[in-house]
Design a protein around this motif. Sequence first.
Motif, mmCIF file in Angstrom:
data_model
loop_
_atom_site.group_PDB
_atom_site.id
_atom_site.type_symbol
_atom_site.label_atom_id
_atom_site.label_comp_id
_atom_site.label_asym_id
_atom_site.label_seq_id
_atom_site.Cartn_x
_atom_site.Cartn_y
_atom_site.Cartn_z
ATOM 1 N N SER A 31 0.740 -1.058 -0.060
ATOM 2 C CA SER A 31 -0.084 -0.023 0.180
ATOM 3 C C SER A 31 0.867 1.260 -0.063
ATOM 4 N N VAL A 32 2.036 1.383 0.720
ATOM 5 C CA VAL A 32 2.891 2.458 0.890
ATOM 6 C C VAL A 32 3.725 2.514 -0.395
ATOM 7 N N ALA A 33 3.974 1.354 -1.211
ATOM 8 C CA ALA A 33 4.705 1.555 -2.310
ATOM 9 C C ALA A 33 3.776 2.046 -3.399
ATOM 10 N N ALA A 34 2.507 1.970 -3.389
ATOM 11 C CA ALA A 34 1.549 2.089 -4.456
ATOM 12 C C ALA A 34 1.003 3.762 -4.086
ATOM 13 N N GLY A 35 0.830 4.213 -3.121
ATOM 14 C CA GLY A 35 0.495 5.382 -2.930
ATOM 15 C C GLY A 35 1.230 6.325 -1.560
ATOM 16 N N GLY A 36 2.283 5.838 -1.185
ATOM 17 C CA GLY A 36 2.971 6.637 -0.125
ATOM 18 C C GLY A 36 2.174 6.875 1.083
ATOM 19 N N ILE A 37 2.572 7.718 1.987
ATOM 20 C CA ILE A 37 2.018 7.937 3.402
ATOM 21 C C ILE A 37 1.623 9.368 3.258
#
Length: 206
Positions: free
Chosen positions: A198-204
């Motif tokens: 999820s972080v790889a796809a959209g960051g934080i």
Amino acid sequence: SLTLGKTTTDGQSYYMMMNGDESTVYIIAGTLYNYLSTPIYDMCILPEIPDMAEENLSSVTVLGTVSTTLTASQEETDTAGEAEEGSDDADAAEEDAAVTWTDNQGNDVTDNELLTALLTELETFTLDKCADWRPSDEAASICGFDAPSTVAEIAMGETTLTITVGGATLDGTGYYVRLDDDTTIYQATTANVDTLLSVAAGGIGA
């Protein structure tokens, strides 16, 4: 030379001949058969994962569609220096020490829910099994390592662990994973990598 035949009527033992001697048939416990039937990769000793509890982390970099670097800094409490060393107050002050996390832009993301989920995922990260010990280039490609889903670099002081996540497993229950420069392909359950993805796809977000 041991030749195992059918199971006995109770299903717990096996008929066996030794060294081709058909004149004598033995009955042995099913333990040997069970060991011989164990797939070789199920015998693999999995690598030990370092302790990735939050207090041990210096930074976490997650590469993917979005590249995210999260940096940790320890905040010392005001009472830490005032309490006498070895006292209960000093121990309490040490336990109260907080970690502040910032993103690429220096934004404070300490209270971000996705960050909290990521830290929990890293702390509990485990490998499920070995999928391929010495994979061919073709096997690595099939497992998604030509274009990994994400590469995570976790820094713990002077120690760094790189987790490369390939594609989803054939049964859809997890993902293929590599550690550091080890070419061995392991499997991790989806629950162990979904926040990384999820972080790889959209960051934080801050």
